[in-house]
Design a protein around this motif. Sequence first.
Motif, mmCIF file in Angstrom:
data_model
loop_
_atom_site.group_PDB
_atom_site.id
_atom_site.type_symbol
_atom_site.label_atom_id
_atom_site.label_comp_id
_atom_site.label_asym_id
_atom_site.label_seq_id
_atom_site.Cartn_x
_atom_site.Cartn_y
_atom_site.Cartn_z
ATOM 1 N N ASN A 11 97.492 -29.772 71.391
ATOM 2 C CA ASN A 11 96.530 -28.725 71.066
ATOM 3 C C ASN A 11 96.161 -28.773 69.584
ATOM 4 N N GLU A 12 97.148 -29.139 68.736
ATOM 5 C CA GLU A 12 96.883 -29.255 67.293
ATOM 6 C C GLU A 12 95.859 -30.347 67.012
ATOM 7 N N MET A 13 95.963 -31.467 67.732
ATOM 8 C CA MET A 13 95.008 -32.568 67.542
ATOM 9 C C MET A 13 93.608 -32.139 67.961
ATOM 10 N N LEU A 14 93.511 -31.428 69.077
ATOM 11 C CA LEU A 14 92.208 -30.970 69.557
ATOM 12 C C LEU A 14 91.592 -29.962 68.589
ATOM 13 N N GLU A 15 92.396 -29.056 68.093
ATOM 14 C CA GLU A 15 91.909 -28.063 67.129
ATOM 15 C C GLU A 15 91.451 -28.758 65.846
ATOM 16 N N HIS A 16 92.218 -29.767 65.412
ATOM 17 C CA HIS A 16 91.843 -30.507 64.206
ATOM 18 C C HIS A 16 90.505 -31.218 64.397
ATOM 19 N N THR A 17 90.329 -31.861 65.544
ATOM 20 C CA THR A 17 89.064 -32.551 65.835
ATOM 21 C C THR A 17 87.896 -31.573 65.815
ATOM 22 N N PHE A 18 88.087 -30.409 66.420
ATOM 23 C CA PHE A 18 87.025 -29.407 66.469
ATOM 24 C C PHE A 18 86.703 -28.871 65.072
ATOM 25 N N ARG A 19 87.730 -28.732 64.240
ATOM 26 C CA ARG A 19 87.504 -28.251 62.869
ATOM 27 C C ARG A 19 86.704 -29.272 62.058
ATOM 28 N N ILE A 20 87.075 -30.562 62.160
ATOM 29 C CA ILE A 20 86.355 -31.598 61.430
ATOM 30 C C ILE A 20 84.902 -31.680 61.902
ATOM 31 N N LEU A 21 84.700 -31.558 63.219
ATOM 32 C CA LEU A 21 83.333 -31.558 63.754
ATOM 33 C C LEU A 21 82.512 -30.414 63.174
ATOM 34 N N GLN A 22 83.124 -29.246 63.017
ATOM 35 C CA GLN A 22 82.406 -28.115 62.442
ATOM 36 C C GLN A 22 82.076 -28.353 60.966
ATOM 37 N N TYR A 23 82.999 -28.973 60.226
ATOM 38 C CA TYR A 23 82.698 -29.344 58.840
ATOM 39 C C TYR A 23 81.506 -30.297 58.794
ATOM 40 N N PHE A 24 81.524 -31.273 59.698
ATOM 41 C CA PHE A 24 80.475 -32.292 59.736
ATOM 42 C C PHE A 24 79.124 -31.690 60.112
ATOM 43 N N TYR A 25 79.078 -30.927 61.207
ATOM 44 C CA TYR A 25 77.820 -30.317 61.659
ATOM 45 C C TYR A 25 77.281 -29.342 60.612
ATOM 46 N N SER A 26 78.174 -28.584 59.957
ATOM 47 C CA SER A 26 77.741 -27.638 58.926
ATOM 48 C C SER A 26 77.108 -28.372 57.747
#
Length: 500
Positions: A77-92
């Motif tokens: 779950n930590e890996m999935l949350e990390h991926t989602f956080r990086i994606l949000q940084y990127f999209y932002s």
Amino acid sequence: MKNIVLLGGSNSVMVNGLQKGLREYANVTNLALGDSTSVQNLYELCRSRNQETIKNANLIITESNINEIQHMYNPTNEMLEHTFRILQYFYSTLYKFNKPICIIILPFYTRNYILVNKMHRFLANYFGFNIIDMSDYYNKKNLIEFGNKFGPHQLAVVHRYLGKEIAKNIDIFKISKKTLDINLPEFKIVTPENMQRNGNFKIFNPNNSMYNETVYRLDSNNSLQFSRYIGYEIIAIHCWMLEIDGVYKKISSQDTLFNPASVILENHKIKIVKRVAKGNVCFAIMQKIVITTDLVVKINKDNLPNTEHCRHSGAFNNINARILPYFDLIAFLLCKPNPKMKLFDLSVIPTDKDIEIDKDIDRSYLIPNIVFFKDSMEFIDDYISHLYPNIVKHIDSVLTPQIIKKTEAQILSQLNKNTPQTQLSMQLSLEAENKILKDKIKELETNYQKAIKVKNHLSYKLGQALIKANKNWYKGGYIKFIFEAMKIKKEYKNKDKSNI
């Protein structure tokens, strides 16, 4: 011509794929790097050397979903949350550039692909980015089984045609209409040139047709410390492991795995050990590590075990692995989080239903008609060469003539051997001579039938029909081909039934 910036992994690096199609109608700056997730895309957006190019872009294209899927073999779950956080940084960060953005979701049906693709669809909707969802297209057109034949890389010709359509229709890609309050973190790119260097460093300049970097070599006699940026988090490292003499050498994917290197990030609170396969790699640091005055970056000379695994880790535990005694470093991607930034957690991604793309941003209609396309000449040519490299083009021009020529030579050689220009030739009976000839002719016929058998394959017949259609395109050749293809397939189907 309009200007396009391309971000992504190996599907964007492929010479005859997406980038080639884009280049037919636009100027393309390709910032993609094979086997890289959106953290590398974010890194390239933050590099000072890319700012002018991005400023002048008429469209920014990105694809990373396949690599996000591949990099989480057994995701926690930590890996999935990390991926989602990086994606949000990127999209932002993409949103802040105020440019037309195109998100491509490529087909790859394995592991946790459903969740990863939903992350991209959710964020595309939220930020109002244009999206081309090839994964959903394959699903709706019942092409998943077909797509799975090629794993993470669909045929280059498919991506090439998509690239053409994107570049030809570049004006339909609009800037997001959303009005969002984006409180971005502060990102910094830091190279060893801007750090405290303890000991002597060898500096190299590896480059090829796509990349040109400056590399600082960490070894057992040196280390690095951050003289500034206290309080920033390290979220990614860019490295390029070279040969022992600092030369770039292209090697096989297997050799990259069996020639890994390892780096340590350590202070009084935490120690992170990261192992990396040889090559040009930008990888994420998943554990939270904040820069302090005592944080040291050094080579893992004691071969300590990995503290966080990733796809880039290489084959450290294999008996054939040759661990490099150095680590060739390019830069760090740093992040100073903004407490005002709104970050979503995984609870916003529905598990019981699909995420529908908003109609006003959906550009999936640009995807070529792959259902028909897979029967086209280019597709057949690419498909057969993928399964049987070079077999078709050699049947008529090389294989059959070689079989005939070789067998004829064998007949003559055998005859000459058994009938020298002496009196012994008179002793060879006519019956024996005829037997040799018959045996060799039979061998020739057998080899020829093998060639004929290949030429009777459905794919070969369709290919031949399309070659004919291509030569007569100005006489309606392609229209005639449609009916010819239907006829060939019907005959082939009936032939199979008769053989049952």
